[in-house]
Design an enzyme around this catalytic site. Structure first.
Site, PDB file in Angstrom:
ATOM      1  N   PHE B 127      25.854  23.124  -7.971  1.00 47.03           N
ATOM      2  CA  PHE B 127      24.764  23.952  -8.475  1.00 47.03           C
ATOM      3  C   PHE B 127      25.209  25.411  -8.393  1.00 47.03           C
ATOM      4  O   PHE B 127      25.769  25.843  -7.380  1.00 47.03           O
ATOM      5  CB  PHE B 127      23.501  23.718  -7.647  1.00 47.03           C
ATOM      6  CG  PHE B 127      22.295  24.388  -8.232  1.00 47.03           C
ATOM      7  CD1 PHE B 127      21.710  23.903  -9.396  1.00 47.03           C
ATOM      8  CD2 PHE B 127      21.755  25.518  -7.645  1.00 47.03           C
ATOM      9  CE1 PHE B 127      20.600  24.533  -9.958  1.00 47.03           C
ATOM     10  CE2 PHE B 127      20.648  26.153  -8.202  1.00 47.03           C
ATOM     11  CZ  PHE B 127      20.073  25.660  -9.361  1.00 47.03           C
ATOM     12  N   ASP B 196      25.634  20.264   0.765  1.00 47.52           N
ATOM     13  CA  ASP B 196      24.326  20.633   0.236  1.00 47.52           C
ATOM     14  C   ASP B 196      23.605  19.338  -0.134  1.00 47.52           C
ATOM     15  O   ASP B 196      24.077  18.579  -0.994  1.00 47.52           O
ATOM     16  CB  ASP B 196      24.502  21.548  -0.982  1.00 47.52           C
ATOM     17  CG  ASP B 196      23.167  22.040  -1.542  1.00 47.52           C
ATOM     18  OD1 ASP B 196      22.122  21.400  -1.279  1.00 47.52           O
ATOM     19  OD2 ASP B 196      23.174  23.057  -2.261  1.00 47.52           O
ATOM     20  N   TYR B 221      11.541  21.497  -1.367  1.00 47.81           N
ATOM     21  CA  TYR B 221      10.519  21.359  -2.416  1.00 47.81           C
ATOM     22  C   TYR B 221      10.824  20.286  -3.454  1.00 47.81           C
ATOM     23  O   TYR B 221      10.066  20.142  -4.400  1.00 47.81           O
ATOM     24  CB  TYR B 221      10.241  22.702  -3.098  1.00 47.81           C
ATOM     25  CG  TYR B 221      11.431  23.457  -3.642  1.00 47.81           C
ATOM     26  CD1 TYR B 221      12.050  23.066  -4.826  1.00 47.81           C
ATOM     27  CD2 TYR B 221      11.912  24.583  -2.996  1.00 47.81           C
ATOM     28  CE1 TYR B 221      13.122  23.773  -5.332  1.00 47.81           C
ATOM     29  CE2 TYR B 221      12.992  25.297  -3.493  1.00 47.81           C
ATOM     30  CZ  TYR B 221      13.591  24.893  -4.663  1.00 47.81           C
ATOM     31  OH  TYR B 221      14.653  25.592  -5.165  1.00 47.81           O
ATOM     32  N   LYS B 222      11.941  19.580  -3.299  1.00 53.74           N
ATOM     33  CA  LYS B 222      12.250  18.519  -4.264  1.00 53.74           C
ATOM     34  C   LYS B 222      11.704  17.190  -3.731  1.00 53.74           C
ATOM     35  O   LYS B 222      10.489  16.989  -3.691  1.00 53.74           O
ATOM     36  CB  LYS B 222      13.762  18.472  -4.504  1.00 53.74           C
ATOM     37  CG  LYS B 222      14.323  19.757  -5.137  1.00 53.74           C
ATOM     38  CD  LYS B 222      15.836  19.647  -5.314  1.00 53.74           C
ATOM     39  CE  LYS B 222      16.449  20.961  -5.769  1.00 53.74           C
ATOM     40  NZ  LYS B 222      16.128  21.293  -7.168  1.00 53.74           N
ATOM     41  N   ARG B 370      16.653  15.456 -17.642  1.00 56.57           N
ATOM     42  CA  ARG B 370      16.729  14.818 -16.315  1.00 56.57           C
ATOM     43  C   ARG B 370      15.394  14.161 -15.974  1.00 56.57           C
ATOM     44  O   ARG B 370      14.326  14.749 -16.192  1.00 56.57           O
ATOM     45  CB  ARG B 370      17.038  15.860 -15.232  1.00 56.57           C
ATOM     46  CG  ARG B 370      18.405  16.465 -15.327  1.00 56.57           C
ATOM     47  CD  ARG B 370      18.730  17.266 -14.062  1.00 56.57           C
ATOM     48  NE  ARG B 370      17.671  18.220 -13.730  1.00 56.57           N
ATOM     49  CZ  ARG B 370      17.695  19.022 -12.669  1.00 56.57           C
ATOM     50  NH1 ARG B 370      18.719  18.972 -11.824  1.00 56.57           N
ATOM     51  NH2 ARG B 370      16.711  19.867 -12.441  1.00 56.57           N
TER      52      ARG B 370
END
Lengths: 393, 393
Positions: B127, B196, B221-222, B370
């Site tokens: 990312f 990560d 938050y995912k 996605r």
């Protein structure tokens, strides 16, 4: 003066207080007299309303779509709402992270802009986190941290100084530092300044533009009432924005975060001081609380703050000076911020006892009681109530 | 297979889903089918309840007292609640800041622990924020950043490598990286690793202890459902905690923050990775959402996730492969995380159209749609609904 006189005086002062109606925007519980706005501002009705909408509509219902519909624009938008409070022009302030992290960003930027300098000058009585962060920045850059009392800052600035940093209002004494003199002295030696406005923003006027300040940072949860752990802010002078960089260069500081490029390109302007995903709930709570300031002049705010602290010191002289309390705050209203500090042996226990009785203040070691006099919601009668309780201890 | 067959199959799979009842803990609006838990988890009933209490009782009523009564303990307490999800032992995880900032802390720690090394190795498809932060850490420490595709990471590790960093689940393809092989290779050359776990935690098992990982970071938050901009986490191996340091050394990372000492002394243990004041609202929302995981085994969670993504790929083969969609995710369930990516020219517009019709996914340039398949709340029938809509585009 007796307490009947004090109450009469307080009534008169409160009756002529042009900001008195703003108290109605805060949901302070019945029976609580709150003197800790210098640590955590109370809940506003508007913050509750906005938080409810953020949770129920933006998060629950709009879900991921809220990023495009609102949230991505928050840092710039809230930065612009905050800017007038510190005299900043539009697009020079952003809201993110916490004060410590923003001190790091500002100091790292400053030392990178002065690569041939060897020293950082700091107020030795600065809030400790500023000192810890400055020490780390000094260590990382092989610089020497020169920590001196506020009245020796100017004489400590030299051609070796990369950056000078201090907090405008001392967190213990409320002493106002000489922002103009220190900034001028730094600039006259080619150094930069980073002002921490943690105890300034929302209670004491400060004009980053008029003072030609390089960097400023501050806190969202004290006199700005953003809520517990609300994000901090950072200001960078427009003349520096094109050349300044900061090492916490995350995707939010990229020119095009949603292009997902492999190489970092700093955003144009203040956005380059962002790092990662904004903390939405607290950002929105802060934004809501800032609305109160849009109708308030800093001159009025300062006058009210000085009236409160002056009245407090008058009552101190009348009722507390001979009862074991010592005044820890300058008597000259032009030399102090918006809280009053009293030294008192056993202050910690007294603060706790008072809280049980509905009067909330705070304590800093070794023996300092602090009473934030927030011009948006404290009244002169609050102070009578407080001093009565202190005198009766 | 036609859609009637698919629906029948979905019904059977959902009927035997031992995690199906957990869907009831999420307040997903009627008419919404949500496939973006890989970007923003939905609101849980428990988060709403805790946020209401935090705002109404802890902030409004207890005010500053809540710091001592609850909030100061949050980072350690929430870190310990999160630890089992990544296989960490107690007091090795804390919750703070955002992922980018925690990547910075971990990488700065790692390179300081390997002062004679000259390179950082990173997945070039990581990312972007990880790459930007790693580049900054490399620049600050005069190191070279070696960015290579995931399948070339191991061969790029050498005696020059200070630290290797990668994201366990690729944010575009959902490809699972070889965490064991990469960690072993790094250690065999005396290098450290920073994993990560942004797309891992809460959906894909990971065992920092069994893998002997040095540092890990990830996102709240995912798949952890902490809410928009919820704080991130950081794990540090206990064997490193006594010697590791990180440059964002604010007062929250001090051994005794409320002694207000002038010199920094790092806290014992993981607390030294804290910097400044915790963001209370989002911390509490995350803490509430984590409660769901306390009754869930990672094995069950993984089985459900694989069942969902396998079913999705089966339907892709039956209904989408010949309609301009391409599969962007590994077919081997052991090689993928918890989302499925489909390439589609015009995917951006299609994602927007679908959102208007109640099916929410996301898009990453240049042409990747996605679909997060969150084992806590997505069903196989959700996937039939999604594929029907895609097939009818």
């Amino acid at each position: 003066m007796n307490f009947t006189d004090a109450e009469q005086l307080a009534s008169q002062l409160d009756a002529s207080d042009t900001l008195a109606s703003l108290r109605g925007q805060f949901d302070i519980p019945d029976g609580i007299v709150y003197f800790d706005g210098n640590s955590l501002g109370p809940l506003t009705y508007r913050s509750r309303e906005v938080l409810t909408r953020t949770i129920e509509f933006e998060w629950r219902e709009r879900l991921i779509r809220s990023w495009n519909e609102d949230w991505l624009a928050m840092p710039a938008r809230i930065g612009n709402a905050l800017a007038p409070i510190i005299g900043a022009s539009p697009n020079t302030v952003t809201v993110c992270d916490n004060t410590s992290i923003n001190v790091h960003k500002a100091l790292m930027s400053a030392v990178a802009l002065r690569p041939d300098r060897t020293e950082i000058v700091i107020d030795i009585n600065n809030f400790p986190t500023d000192i810890y962060i400055a020490q780390s920045v000094a260590d990382q850059n092989n610089l020497t941290l020169i920590a001196v009392p506020a009245d020796r800052i100017i004489e400590s600035i030299s051609e070796r100084t990369a950056v000078v940093t201090a907090t405008h209002v001392d967190y213990r004494s409320a002493q106002l530092l000489d922002a103009e003199g220190i900034t001028l002295a730094a600039h006259s030696h080619g150094a930069l300044v980073v002002w921490d406005l943690a105890h300034t923003a929302g209670a004491v006027p400060f004009d980053v533009t008029a003072l030609d300040v390089d960097f400023a940072v501050g806190c969202g949860y004290k006199y700005l009432n953003g809520g517990p752990g609300a994000p901090a802010f950072i200001y960078v002078a427009p003349r520096l924005l094109d050349t300044a960089s900061q090492p916490l260069q995350g995707w939010w500081g990229h020119e095009f975060p949603f292009e997902f490029e492999t190489s970092f390109r700093p955003a144009v302007g203040i956005d380059r001081y962002l790092t990662g995903t904004a903390n939405v709930l607290s950002m929105k709570s802060l934004e809501a609380a800032l609305e109160i300031f849009s109708g308030v002049s800093m001159v009025e705010l300062r006058a009210k703050s000085q009236s409160l602290t002056t009245f407090f010191i008058d009552l101190f002289d009348a009722f507390l000076a001979e009862k074991g309390f010592s005044l820890g705050t300058p008597r000259d209203p032009e030399s102090r911020g918006s809280h009053v500090a009293l030294g008192f042996a056993g202050g910690k226990a007294l603060v706790e006892t008072m809280a049980e009785q509905g009067v909330i203040a705070d304590f800093r070691p070794p023996d300092l009681m602090r009473f934030g006099c927030a011009p948006l919601y404290n009244s002169h009668m609050d102070i009578v109530h407080l001093v009565k309780m202190l005198a009766a201890r």
